[in-house]
Structures are given as structure tokens and as C-alpha cells.
Design a protein around this motif. Structure first.
Motif, PDB file in Angstrom:
ATOM      1  N   VAL A  88      13.572   7.038  -1.199  1.00 18.73           N
ATOM      2  CA  VAL A  88      13.543   8.295  -1.589  1.00 18.73           C
ATOM      3  C   VAL A  88      14.029   8.238  -3.224  1.00 18.73           C
ATOM      4  N   PHE A  89      13.217   8.292  -4.111  1.00 17.34           N
ATOM      5  CA  PHE A  89      13.693   8.135  -5.438  1.00 17.34           C
ATOM      6  C   PHE A  89      13.888   9.466  -6.183  1.00 17.34           C
ATOM      7  N   GLN A  90      15.051  10.152  -6.678  1.00 14.23           N
ATOM      8  CA  GLN A  90      15.422  11.417  -7.052  1.00 14.23           C
ATOM      9  C   GLN A  90      15.613  11.301  -8.298  1.00 14.23           C
ATOM     10  N   ASP A  91      15.215  12.442  -9.259  1.00 14.16           N
ATOM     11  CA  ASP A  91      15.709  12.557 -10.278  1.00 14.16           C
ATOM     12  C   ASP A  91      16.939  13.638 -10.379  1.00 14.16           C
ATOM     13  N   VAL A  92      17.938  13.223 -10.946  1.00 13.32           N
ATOM     14  CA  VAL A  92      19.295  14.039 -10.695  1.00 13.32           C
ATOM     15  C   VAL A  92      19.133  15.270 -11.759  1.00 13.32           C
ATOM     16  N   ARG A  93      19.705  16.272 -11.583  1.00  7.20           N
ATOM     17  CA  ARG A  93      19.755  17.425 -12.211  1.00  7.20           C
ATOM     18  C   ARG A  93      19.624  17.303 -13.757  1.00  7.20           C
ATOM     19  N   GLY A  94      18.597  17.964 -14.386  1.00  7.73           N
ATOM     20  CA  GLY A  94      18.171  17.834 -15.733  1.00  7.73           C
ATOM     21  C   GLY A  94      17.835  16.751 -16.418  1.00  7.73           C
ATOM     22  N   VAL A 149       8.549  10.291  -2.583  1.00  7.09           N
ATOM     23  CA  VAL A 149       9.113   9.478  -1.294  1.00  7.09           C
ATOM     24  C   VAL A 149       8.157   8.471  -1.023  1.00  7.09           C
ATOM     25  N   TYR A 150       8.344   7.344  -0.643  1.00 11.35           N
ATOM     26  CA  TYR A 150       7.471   6.167  -0.131  1.00 11.35           C
ATOM     27  C   TYR A 150       8.137   5.838   1.135  1.00 11.35           C
ATOM     28  N   LYS A 151       7.058   5.976   2.155  1.00 11.06           N
ATOM     29  CA  LYS A 151       6.939   5.613   3.491  1.00 11.06           C
ATOM     30  C   LYS A 151       6.359   4.666   3.866  1.00 11.06           C
ATOM     31  N   PRO A 152       6.852   3.962   5.122  1.00 11.07           N
ATOM     32  CA  PRO A 152       5.953   2.643   5.608  1.00 11.07           C
ATOM     33  C   PRO A 152       4.729   3.518   6.162  1.00 11.07           C
ATOM     34  N   THR A 153       3.682   2.719   6.307  1.00 14.39           N
ATOM     35  CA  THR A 153       2.517   3.135   6.695  1.00 14.39           C
ATOM     36  C   THR A 153       2.634   3.503   8.387  1.00 14.39           C
ATOM     37  N   GLY A 154       1.984   4.392   8.876  1.00 10.97           N
ATOM     38  CA  GLY A 154       2.213   4.731  10.384  1.00 10.97           C
ATOM     39  C   GLY A 154       2.878   5.938  10.521  1.00 10.97           C
ATOM     40  N   PRO A 155       2.706   6.807  11.750  1.00 14.21           N
ATOM     41  CA  PRO A 155       3.488   7.924  12.068  1.00 14.21           C
ATOM     42  C   PRO A 155       4.966   7.408  12.386  1.00 14.21           C
ATOM     43  N   GLY A 156       5.704   8.321  12.443  1.00 15.67           N
ATOM     44  CA  GLY A 156       7.080   8.253  13.040  1.00 15.67           C
ATOM     45  C   GLY A 156       8.279   8.689  12.075  1.00 15.67           C
ATOM     46  N   ASP A 195       0.856  -1.251   0.198  1.00 14.87           N
ATOM     47  CA  ASP A 195      -0.038   0.166  -0.092  1.00 14.87           C
ATOM     48  C   ASP A 195       0.852   1.333   0.076  1.00 14.87           C
ATOM     49  N   ALA A 196       1.927   1.293   0.758  1.00 15.68           N
ATOM     50  CA  ALA A 196       2.721   2.323   0.807  1.00 15.68           C
ATOM     51  C   ALA A 196       3.510   2.756  -0.563  1.00 15.68           C
ATOM     52  N   ALA A 197       3.673   1.534  -1.245  1.00 12.79           N
ATOM     53  CA  ALA A 197       4.559   1.614  -2.294  1.00 12.79           C
ATOM     54  C   ALA A 197       3.714   2.401  -3.533  1.00 12.79           C
ATOM     55  N   ALA A 198       2.540   2.395  -3.341  1.00 19.55           N
ATOM     56  CA  ALA A 198       1.501   3.033  -4.153  1.00 19.55           C
ATOM     57  C   ALA A 198       1.326   4.452  -3.987  1.00 19.55           C
ATOM     58  N   THR A 199       1.739   4.957  -2.949  1.00 17.27           N
ATOM     59  CA  THR A 199       1.277   6.333  -2.537  1.00 17.27           C
ATOM     60  C   THR A 199       2.547   7.128  -2.316  1.00 17.27           C
ATOM     61  N   PRO A 200       3.217   7.696  -3.460  1.00 13.84           N
ATOM     62  CA  PRO A 200       4.681   8.346  -3.310  1.00 13.84           C
ATOM     63  C   PRO A 200       4.224  10.046  -2.879  1.00 13.84           C
ATOM     64  N   GLN A 201       4.985  10.398  -2.054  1.00 12.68           N
ATOM     65  CA  GLN A 201       4.821  12.175  -1.765  1.00 12.68           C
ATOM     66  C   GLN A 201       6.028  12.666  -2.605  1.00 12.68           C
ATOM     67  N   LEU A 202       5.597  13.925  -3.020  1.00 18.32           N
ATOM     68  CA  LEU A 202       6.647  14.728  -3.628  1.00 18.32           C
ATOM     69  C   LEU A 202       7.496  15.537  -2.823  1.00 18.32           C
ATOM     70  N   PHE A 203       8.860  15.290  -3.064  1.00 20.32           N
ATOM     71  CA  PHE A 203      10.049  15.921  -2.183  1.00 20.32           C
ATOM     72  C   PHE A 203      10.666  17.100  -2.911  1.00 20.32           C
ATOM     73  N   GLU A 204      10.717  18.062  -2.760  1.00 22.75           N
ATOM     74  CA  GLU A 204      11.694  19.207  -3.565  1.00 22.75           C
ATOM     75  C   GLU A 204      12.736  19.588  -2.775  1.00 22.75           C
ATOM     76  N   ILE A 205      13.805  19.739  -3.509  1.00 23.54           N
ATOM     77  CA  ILE A 205      14.986  20.535  -2.870  1.00 23.54           C
ATOM     78  C   ILE A 205      15.190  21.535  -3.860  1.00 23.54           C
ATOM     79  N   VAL A 206      15.458  22.777  -3.231  1.00 22.49           N
ATOM     80  CA  VAL A 206      16.195  23.877  -3.967  1.00 22.49           C
ATOM     81  C   VAL A 206      17.692  24.059  -3.803  1.00 22.49           C
TER      82      VAL A 206
END
Length: 575
Positions: free
Chosen positions: A83-89, A39-46, A17-28
């Protein structure tokens, strides 16, 4: 040493379930460039340990890596925020992509940003294959980098000798062109130009187009589609350009553990072993040195089955059969417990079985010289355990208009009939007049060759320069000559790939050729052979000092006496 069996771990529904719901994470970044990640996180807080993957191939299609490595669901089940990040460009990130140029700075900024996130518990590990391994080295060589562990798969810390050029300085046409076209096609696809992407992919997979005019026509195409490729080709020596994007020189800064995974027929195979060895000996801390592990299978860059058209290493040769996913999981979650994780796990071809050892190569392995000798009868030129007292020589002719072609070996390509990576039978090439084969007597007992091979040849030529290509094979009683490893040396770079040395026609020059790494058991009745030629094309370019003239030439390999050309073969103690 027996190989431990690592039990599979079932993936819980919450991980899927967690793998199906990524969250966008941006770095300037400091220059305003925005890097984007899923970002794919395990379910539950923490908060959770983070597993970072930095890729130029789109964060939404990370699992284009070989089958049997790992899965997103498994990483989440192991408790990681992934965390799966696209590198620059690339992908969704801003900026311009120039391979390797910005990975140190961008990687460091990404690590700093991750540590500031409430869902990161301060522990960061990294993982990735090929270019994704370069991005890991770029982070871990920075002093004080907050990386706990890294999983390096089919990669290298030095882009010159590990990727674009051979350790002897010959440009790797096949592997470099293939990658550049793939990057150009990916950029076209991201821009929505599917027709352009299809065109570039077609060039990359058709020898008739790609290799016309000795492969050099592609430079014009790539200057437009992948402009960074011009620098790769123009910086033929390992100069400051390469030093700035090499990470091997900074291994003394590394504090992270490393699991180094490679394939005997991947073009990064020698780099996987050398990076493991260098970090095992020279990482910044005792914990980092003790935290290095190695896995080597009978695999290519893109395939972990161990099955080839030319040879099948058996059902147990695959990454899945080994349980590689479980090895990776054990490494990343070990928390100091290393009892179930062998230091080195490697597939012994010929015996077709997995081995483990406390180091690689196994302790007690010795480099045994085999000396080249000319033919004395119809049996052909020989490899002998002792050098002849009197000197002799063997002439090796070549014609750049009709180069000796690549058949198998350590390549990026898969699916191009005659350039498929792997243990291809070399008899078609051995029948050529411009390939000289040196062969041992039949082994009387099983002999295990495990580790790095090296050729030391004494060469003379009337030409301004020449290349010496060497292929190592296992010859079966039926005549099959199965490729194990290979290498090429350039005479003008005999003193180092950072400068050229004149080739004097009146002198005999010593040339050391890195032949890569292997692990092979020679059964009784088998023979070890080396094939010597003036080219191995398109794996490596034709020597640019000779290619324009298209004149047949030759070089002389000197044997015995004061010029005892030989091959150093690592013989394991079990032999």
C-alpha cells in the motif's frame, strides 16, 4: 564474524503482473480529509500481510529511494499486499501538508482502516526512507499500534536533533533549506506550475543564490513556497513545538521490530544508530527489543554505491554487493527465524570490508580519551593519550564574513561540487589560519574506531556566544585527510538545547560536542586528526549572535591541567 551470503530471489511473472495493476484505496478521516493510496496485491484470491508505505513524494513515484534497497516486485513476490499512500496535502490526498504535524493521527487512522479490509490478514509492516521513516515512527510509537515490523531507512525519530538542528543546537542550513525547496518544488509540480518548480530547484542547487547574505535570504522565499518552514526557523530551541512532533520520547510504547538502515555520510547516520540502540534497550516488549537490527554502509542519503570523487571504498561497498534487498526480505519474512540475520551489519572503512557483530558497537568497545595539546614544534598541535599536567591553551580565530566552508560530510546534497556529501579531503581547509588541527602520532598497529565520538572542550571567549565546529579525519601517509564524521556545539546551549545559558567572558565553560558515528580502521602509519574551527558553513548556520555584526572574533580552547579538553574515541576490541 563472517557475513552470511543471502541468496537472491527471482521475481515471478505473477508479481510483475500484480505490480502493474494498482487499485485505488481511499480513507476518510474524522475531519473529512480523504487520503488516497494505491494497493498492489499478489495475484489470486485471499488475504495477505500488508506492507504500508506513507509518502509525501507521490505514491506513483515511491522508488526515488537509493538504488539497491528493494523493489515493488520483490515485495509482492514476498507475499505482501503493498500500500503506497500519499500523506495529507500531497499527491492525490486532500488537505494541507505540514511536515510531521498530522502523521500520528493520520497514520493511526490508516492502520485502523487497513485492518478492516478483507485482503488484509491482520499483519501489517511498514517501510520507507527519509520522511517515509518519520511516518513509520509516528505509527509505531502509538500504544497498541498493530505494526509487526518496520524498515527505517535514512531517517530519525527526532526532527530537531536528527534533522533541522544539530544535537548542539545549530541550525542545519544546507540540509534544511535543500529539503524545504524540494518540497516547495514538488507542490508546484503537483499544481501544474512547472516553471515555478524549476525555479525552486535552481535555487536549491546553486550556492551563489542560496547562500548569499549568509543563506538567510532564503527564509523570505520559503515563507511563501513552504510556509511551515517559518516555524522551523523561529523555534530555535527544542521547545514544546518540537516535543509534539518528536517520537523518540515514546519508544517505551513500541511493540514492533525494526530494521534500521543508514549511511556513514547521511545526515541521519547518528539517528539510525541511536534509534536502534534506544529501541534495543527500551522498547515496550522483550520481543520488540529482540527484534531490532542495524545496517550501516559507507553511503549518503541518496547514494548507496560507496563510490565518491574523493574516495572509492571498493566494489563490495554498495548496497547491491551487500545484498541489502535480501536482508530486508529476510527481516520482513523471518517469522521468528533470525539465524540468517545478523544483529548488526556495518562497513568498516579503511579496511573496506563488511563486519557483523552481536551488538553495535561491538561488545568490548571502549571510549578512549585523546587529549588536546598545543604545538611544541613544527609538527603542529597534538592529540595525546595522556593529558598534560600543566594547563595551556590554543586560540581559534574566526570571521563570520569569511566562514570555514563545508567540504563533504553528512549532507543531503549531491552534485554541488564543494558541498558533496562524503569522505572529502580536508587539506584545503586545514591550510587556513582559522582552522586548528590536532593530530595523533602515527598508529603502530591497526586500530579500529567503531561507534559514537564525542568532544569535551573547555572554552572561553569575550564574545556573547560562539560555535565550536569539529571535524574528525583519517590522515594517510601521503597527507590525505579523509573526513569521517563531524559535529558542532553552541556555547550558549552547553547546558541543553531547550534553554540558553549566558556566556561569561571571565569563565571557562565546558562544552560537549556530539561528533556522530563512524567505523574506520586506522592502518599502521595513519593518524587520527580533529580540525577545530568557528564554523562549518553551510552545513550549519553562522552563529546568529555574531552574524549580524560581521566582526572577526576568537575563542580559546583550554588544554591540560584542570581544563583537559579531549575527544572520546570508541576503540573496538579487535584493536
Amino acid at each position: 564474524m563472517a557475513l552470511p551470503v543471502l541468496a537472491a530471489t527471482a521475481t515471478p511473472a505473477s508479481a510483475a503482473d500484480a505490480a502493474a495493476t494498482p487499485q485505488l484505496f481511499e480513507i476518510v478521516l474524522s475531519d473529512g480529509t480523504v487520503l488516497r493510496a494505491d494497493v498492489y496485491k499478489p495475484t489470486g484470491p485471499g488475504s495477505y500481510p500488508v506492507l504500508l508505505v506513507r509518502t509525501p513524494y507521490s505514491k506513483s513515484s515511491f522508488f526515488s529511494m537509493p538504488e539497491g534497497i528493494t523493489t515493488l516486485e520483490r515485495m509482492i513476490a514476498d507475499g505482501f499486499a503493498v500500500v503506497f499512500q500519499d500523506v495529507r496535502g500531497t499527491g492525490a490526498s486532500d488537505g494541507q501538508f505540514v511536515p510531521l504535524l498530522n502523521e500520528r493521527e493520520d497514520g493511526a487512522a490508516t492502520l485502523t482502516a487497513l485492518l478492516q479490509q478483507p485482503w488484509c490478514d491482520g499483519r501489517i509492516s511498514t517501510l520507507g526512507s527519509s520522511y517515509l521513516g518519520f511516518t513509520q515512527f509516528a505509527m509505531t510509537v502509538e500504544a497498541g499500534a498493530p505494526v509487526r515490523d518496520s524498515v527505517y531507512i535514512n531517517t530519525a525519530p527526532d526532527a530537531y536533533t536528527g534533522w533541522y538542528y544539530s544535537p548542539g543546537g545549530a541550525f542545519s542550513v544546507e540540509n534544511s533549506d535543500r529539503y524545504a525547496f524540494a518540497v516547495g518544488a514538488g507542490a508546484a509540480r503537483t499544481a501544474g506550475d512547472l516553471a515555478r518548480a524549476e525555479y525552486l530547484n535552481a535555487i536549491a542547487t546553486k550556492e551563489s543564490d542560496r547562500l548569499r547574505d549568509g543563506g538567510r535570504h532564503t527564509a523570505d522565499v520559503l515563507a511563501v513556497e513552504a510556509p511551515w518552514f517559518t516555524d522551523i526557523v523561529e523555534h530555535r530551541l527544542r521547545d514544546e513545538y518540537w516535543q509534539e512532533i518528536s517520537y523518540a520520547d515514546d519508544f517505551d510504547q513500541v511493540t514492533a521490530g525494526g530494521l534500521h538502515i543508514g549511511g556513514w555520510f547521511d545526515f541521519f547516520s547518528r539517528s539510525a544508530v541511536s534509534a536502534y540502540t534506544a529501541l534495543r534497550q527500551g522498547a515496550a516488549s522483550a520481543a520488540a527489543r529482540e527484534g531490532q537490527y542495524l545496517v550501516m554502509g559507507p553511503w549518503t542519503h541518496n547514494d548507496t554505491s560507496g563510490v565518491y570523487e574523493a574516495h572509492d571504498f571498493g566494489a563490495g561497498a554498495s548496497a547491491a554487493s551487500l545484498g541489502l534487498e535480501n536482508l530486508i526480505s529476510s527481516f520482513l519474512t523471518r517469522q521468528g527465524n533470525t539465524e540468517a540475520l545478523p544483529r548488526a551489519t556495518w562497513f568498516l572503512m579503511g579496511a573496506d570490508e563488511w563486519r557483523t557483530s552481536t551488538e553495535f558497537p561491538p561488545p568490548g568497545t571502549l571510549a578512549a580519551p585523546l587529549f588536546l595539546a598545543p604545538a611544541v614544534d613544527d609538527s603542529g598541535a597534538r592529540l595525546a593519550p595522556q593529558a598534560a599536567i600543566t594547563g595551556s591553551s590554543v586560540l581559534v580565530p574566526f570571521d563570520v564574513a569569511n566562514p570555514v566552508s563545508t567540504r563533504g560530510g553528512r549532507l543531503l546534497s549531491i552534485g554541488d561540487t564543494w558541498t558533496d556529501a562524503g569522505p572529502t579531503d580536508q587539506r584545503v581547509l586545514e591550510a587556513r589560519d582559522d582552522v586548528v588541527s590536532f593530530t595523533t602520532e602515527m598508529f603502530e598497529t591497526a586500530t579500529e574506531v567503531v561507534g559514537a565520538l564525542q568532544a569535551v572542550v573547555y572554552v572561553s571567549t569575550h564574545l556573547p556566544d560562539t560555535d565550536v565546529a569539529v571535524v574528525v579525519t583519517d590522515v594517510a601517509p601521503d597527507g590525505t585527510s579523509r573526513l569521517l564524521c563531524e559535529g558542532i556545539g553552541r556555547l550558549s546551549l552547553r547546558d541543553g538545547v531547550d534553554h540558553e545559558a549566558p556566556v561569561d567572558a571571565e569563565q571557562i565553560h565546558r562544552l560537549v560536542i556530539d561528533l556522530g558515528v563512524t567505523a574506520n580502521a586506522f592502518a599502521p602509519g595513519h593518524q587520527l586528526r580533529i580540525n577545530v574551527a568557528g564554523s562549518n558553513f553551510p552545513n550549519y548556520e553562522l552563529n546568529p549572535a555574531l552574524a549580524d555584526g560581521h566582526q572577526p572574533g576568537a575563542f580559546t580552547v583550554h588544554t591540560g591541567g584542570s581544563w583537559a579538553s579531549h575527544v572520546l574515541v570508541p576503540v573496538a576490541p579487535s584493536s
